[in-house]
Design a protein around this motif. Structure first.
Motif, PDB file in Angstrom:
ATOM      1  N   LEU A 213       0.813  -1.219   0.000  1.00  0.00           N
ATOM      2  CA  LEU A 213       0.000   0.000   0.000  1.00  0.00           C
ATOM      3  C   LEU A 213       0.850   1.274   0.000  1.00  0.00           C
ATOM      4  O   LEU A 213       0.303   2.374  -0.029  1.00  0.00           O
ATOM      5  N   GLY A 214       2.169   1.127   0.073  1.00  0.00           N
ATOM      6  CA  GLY A 214       3.060   2.275  -0.016  1.00  0.00           C
ATOM      7  C   GLY A 214       3.350   3.008   1.278  1.00  0.00           C
ATOM      8  O   GLY A 214       3.871   4.126   1.260  1.00  0.00           O
ATOM      9  N   PHE A 215       3.061   2.396   2.414  1.00  0.00           N
ATOM     10  CA  PHE A 215       3.385   3.040   3.688  1.00  0.00           C
ATOM     11  C   PHE A 215       4.894   3.048   3.894  1.00  0.00           C
ATOM     12  O   PHE A 215       5.602   2.167   3.411  1.00  0.00           O
ATOM     13  N   THR A 216       5.396   4.034   4.628  1.00  0.00           N
ATOM     14  CA  THR A 216       6.836   4.137   4.878  1.00  0.00           C
ATOM     15  C   THR A 216       7.253   3.481   6.189  1.00  0.00           C
ATOM     16  O   THR A 216       8.434   3.300   6.439  1.00  0.00           O
ATOM     17  N   GLY A 217       6.283   3.139   7.019  1.00  0.00           N
ATOM     18  CA  GLY A 217       6.585   2.507   8.291  1.00  0.00           C
ATOM     19  C   GLY A 217       5.353   1.849   8.877  1.00  0.00           C
ATOM     20  O   GLY A 217       4.240   1.995   8.348  1.00  0.00           O
ATOM     21  N   VAL A 218       5.559   1.132   9.968  1.00  0.00           N
ATOM     22  CA  VAL A 218       4.475   0.448  10.667  1.00  0.00           C
ATOM     23  C   VAL A 218       4.684   0.673  12.162  1.00  0.00           C
ATOM     24  O   VAL A 218       5.821   0.653  12.646  1.00  0.00           O
ATOM     25  N   VAL A 219       3.593   0.877  12.880  1.00  0.00           N
ATOM     26  CA  VAL A 219       3.638   1.038  14.331  1.00  0.00           C
ATOM     27  C   VAL A 219       2.627   0.103  14.970  1.00  0.00           C
ATOM     28  O   VAL A 219       1.669  -0.327  14.340  1.00  0.00           O
ATOM     29  N   LEU A 220       2.859  -0.170  16.239  1.00  0.00           N
ATOM     30  CA  LEU A 220       1.889  -0.938  17.023  1.00  0.00           C
ATOM     31  C   LEU A 220       2.100  -0.643  18.488  1.00  0.00           C
ATOM     32  O   LEU A 220       3.169  -0.165  18.895  1.00  0.00           O
ATOM     33  N   SER A 221       1.078  -0.934  19.260  1.00  0.00           N
ATOM     34  CA  SER A 221       1.129  -0.788  20.716  1.00  0.00           C
ATOM     35  C   SER A 221       0.945  -2.156  21.346  1.00  0.00           C
ATOM     36  O   SER A 221       0.231  -3.006  20.804  1.00  0.00           O
ATOM     37  N   SER A 222       1.555  -2.343  22.505  1.00  0.00           N
ATOM     38  CA  SER A 222       1.488  -3.630  23.183  1.00  0.00           C
ATOM     39  C   SER A 222       1.625  -3.415  24.685  1.00  0.00           C
ATOM     40  O   SER A 222       2.229  -2.433  25.125  1.00  0.00           O
ATOM     41  N   LEU A 223       1.074  -4.336  25.453  1.00  0.00           N
ATOM     42  CA  LEU A 223       1.337  -4.324  26.882  1.00  0.00           C
ATOM     43  C   LEU A 223       2.782  -4.766  27.128  1.00  0.00           C
ATOM     44  O   LEU A 223       3.291  -5.645  26.425  1.00  0.00           O
ATOM     45  N   ALA A 224       3.416  -4.210  28.120  1.00  0.00           N
ATOM     46  CA  ALA A 224       4.797  -4.581  28.451  1.00  0.00           C
ATOM     47  C   ALA A 224       4.919  -6.071  28.763  1.00  0.00           C
ATOM     48  O   ALA A 224       5.953  -6.683  28.491  1.00  0.00           O
ATOM     49  N   GLU A 225       3.846  -6.677  29.285  1.00  0.00           N
ATOM     50  CA  GLU A 225       3.872  -8.083  29.676  1.00  0.00           C
ATOM     51  C   GLU A 225       3.827  -9.045  28.487  1.00  0.00           C
ATOM     52  O   GLU A 225       4.067 -10.240  28.655  1.00  0.00           O
TER      53      GLU A 225
END
Length: 166
Positions: free
Chosen positions: A118-130
């Motif tokens: 899709l042409g995105f330059t990066g990817v992000v995500l969130s997660s619990l530390a555990e």
């Protein structure tokens, strides 16, 4: 390199998959919730909503849903921390019975391939530390911690961020 998950098919979820997707997601996150009355469990179970508001993908083998991931594209209410040029995925979940079989690796690779296409330059995500097992998967795919993007959606819930350039 050999296929990490032989016989695994990744595809868009279909209406007949939605109950199984909800069950897999709730089971995968069970150790990180406070039990069936945790408000987040309803969101985890609501695969139909994720399918309407984002791209819901499943990993299945022989007709059995073993894992799922929600790909949140621009305009989706499931996006939390991404900028316009970044992809974001949520609720990567693997059935407890299918862990350590390459399902999480395959779903993560699929999400990255989708965002690249899709042409995105990066990817992000969130997660619990555990969620350390998930963090190891993300790190193997080249994600790095981005503590400057950590955040809290509600009191008592601290999410840590990961980023990857494409």
């Amino acid at each position: 390199m050999s296929d990490p998950a032989p016989g695994l098919l990744v595809r868009r979820a279909r209406p007949e998959d939605l109950d199984a997707v909800g069950d897999v997601t709730v089971a995968a996150y069970a150790e990180f919730t406070t039990g069936p009355d945790d408000h987040y469990v309803a969101l985890l179970r609501d695969a139909a909503r994720r399918d309407r508001e984002a791209e819901l993908w499943v990993a299945e083998r022989a007709g059995e849903v073993l894992g799922t991931v929600t790909i949140a594209l621009p305009g989706s209410p499931w996006r939390e921390i991404s900028t316009d040029d970044e992809g974001e995925f949520r609720m990567l979940a693997v059935s407890p019975a299918a862990r350590r079989q390459g399902v999480g690796e395959t779903l993560t690779a699929h999400a990255l391939d989708r965002f690249r296409a899709l042409g995105f330059t990066g990817v992000v995500l969130s997660s619990l530390a555990e969620m350390t097992a998930a963090h190891r998967v993300y790190e193997r795919h080249g994600f790095r911690r981005a503590p400057e993007r950590d955040w809290s959606p509600m009191p008592g819930v601290h999410l840590i961020a990961f980023v990857k350039e494409l």
